[in-house]
Design a protein around this motif. Structure first.
Motif, PDB file in Angstrom:
ATOM      1  N   UNK A  64     -17.807   8.220  -1.907  1.00 52.93           N
ATOM      2  CA  UNK A  64     -18.283   7.861  -3.247  1.00 52.93           C
ATOM      3  C   UNK A  64     -17.715   6.529  -3.706  1.00 52.93           C
ATOM      4  N   UNK A  65     -16.447   6.297  -3.430  1.00 51.03           N
ATOM      5  CA  UNK A  65     -15.815   5.048  -3.857  1.00 51.03           C
ATOM      6  C   UNK A  65     -16.280   3.855  -3.029  1.00 51.03           C
ATOM      7  N   UNK A  66     -16.614   4.091  -1.773  1.00 51.51           N
ATOM      8  CA  UNK A  66     -17.184   3.022  -0.952  1.00 51.51           C
ATOM      9  C   UNK A  66     -18.572   2.649  -1.467  1.00 51.51           C
ATOM     10  N   UNK A  67     -19.347   3.652  -1.830  1.00 56.99           N
ATOM     11  CA  UNK A  67     -20.713   3.409  -2.295  1.00 56.99           C
ATOM     12  C   UNK A  67     -20.752   2.585  -3.572  1.00 56.99           C
ATOM     13  N   UNK A  68     -19.814   2.824  -4.467  1.00 57.45           N
ATOM     14  CA  UNK A  68     -19.838   2.074  -5.735  1.00 57.45           C
ATOM     15  C   UNK A  68     -18.915   0.858  -5.688  1.00 57.45           C
ATOM     16  N   UNK A  69     -18.421   0.542  -4.494  1.00 59.56           N
ATOM     17  CA  UNK A  69     -17.588  -0.643  -4.258  1.00 59.56           C
ATOM     18  C   UNK A  69     -16.251  -0.583  -4.978  1.00 59.56           C
ATOM     19  N   UNK A  70     -15.809   0.616  -5.327  1.00 63.66           N
ATOM     20  CA  UNK A  70     -14.460   0.761  -5.896  1.00 63.66           C
ATOM     21  C   UNK A  70     -13.427   0.503  -4.804  1.00 63.66           C
ATOM     22  N   UNK A  71     -13.802   0.856  -3.577  1.00 67.28           N
ATOM     23  CA  UNK A  71     -12.981   0.561  -2.400  1.00 67.28           C
ATOM     24  C   UNK A  71     -13.837  -0.300  -1.495  1.00 67.28           C
ATOM     25  N   UNK A  72     -13.238  -1.343  -0.970  1.00 66.85           N
ATOM     26  CA  UNK A  72     -13.955  -2.227  -0.068  1.00 66.85           C
ATOM     27  C   UNK A  72     -13.196  -2.302   1.239  1.00 66.85           C
ATOM     28  N   UNK A  73     -13.923  -2.225   2.336  1.00 65.89           N
ATOM     29  CA  UNK A  73     -13.335  -2.258   3.667  1.00 65.89           C
ATOM     30  C   UNK A  73     -13.853  -3.484   4.394  1.00 65.89           C
ATOM     31  N   UNK A  74     -12.935  -4.249   4.975  1.00 63.63           N
ATOM     32  CA  UNK A  74     -13.327  -5.434   5.747  1.00 63.63           C
ATOM     33  C   UNK A  74     -14.278  -4.994   6.851  1.00 63.63           C
ATOM     34  N   UNK A  75     -15.403  -5.686   6.955  1.00 62.62           N
ATOM     35  CA  UNK A  75     -16.388  -5.364   7.987  1.00 62.62           C
ATOM     36  C   UNK A  75     -17.437  -4.370   7.534  1.00 62.62           C
TER      37      UNK A  75
END
Length: 153
Positions: A64-75
């Motif tokens: 959920x946090x990846x989808x809303x860009x609350x967490x961002x992962x290189x690549x």
């Protein structure tokens, strides 16, 4: 992130529960509707956290946090760095952009306005929905089951 570190520490474990004495972040990780499945309360002794259910909740929260860009992962191109979504001149023209969007620059003011709007809309829904002839709310279930009947053409 603490929850992910906890999973990493116990990744080779085959136990049913996470160890006692371990600091287990629950808020923001385990949703309220999953809490009864994640926490086991024995007749005697301390509450225990079910490892597999907790891991599932952690990964759902991460998704959920990846989808809303609350967490961002290189690549992670699909969920690009949110800073890349900003115009090149954002820092120079920040005040102008906020004004065009009619949004306050202070985060607390923004969230207070958003919360007030959400409360008002949910209140309107709560008031109007049960009065609709095509909606039935059953009292048989814990929080009431909502059933939408077919409407007239």
């Amino acid at each position: 992130m603490d929850a992910l570190k906890l999973i990493e520490r116990h990744k080779d474990s085959s136990t049913t529960y996470l160890p006692l004495g371990e600091t287990i972040p629950l808020e923001g990780v385990v949703r309220k509707d999953w809490m009864e499945f994640a926490i086991f309360t024995p007749d005697k002794g301390s509450k225990r956290v079910m490892r597999t259910v907790y891991e599932t909740c952690v990964f759902q929260a991460l998704r959920d946090r990846l989808r809303c860009k609350e967490i961002w992962v290189v690549g992670a191109d699909k969920w690009r760095n949110p800073d890349d979504d900003l115009p090149d001149d954002f820092e120079v023209r920040r005040a102008e952009y906020y004004e065009k969007l009619n949004k306050p620059r202070e985060a607390k003011v923004f969230t207070a306005q958003l919360q007030a709007e959400i409360r008002a809309e949910l209140g309107a829904l709560d008031t109007k929905l049960p009065k609709q002839p095509w909606v039935t709310i059953s009292g048989k279930h814990h929080n009431g089951a909502i059933k939408f009947n077919e409407r007239e053409p």
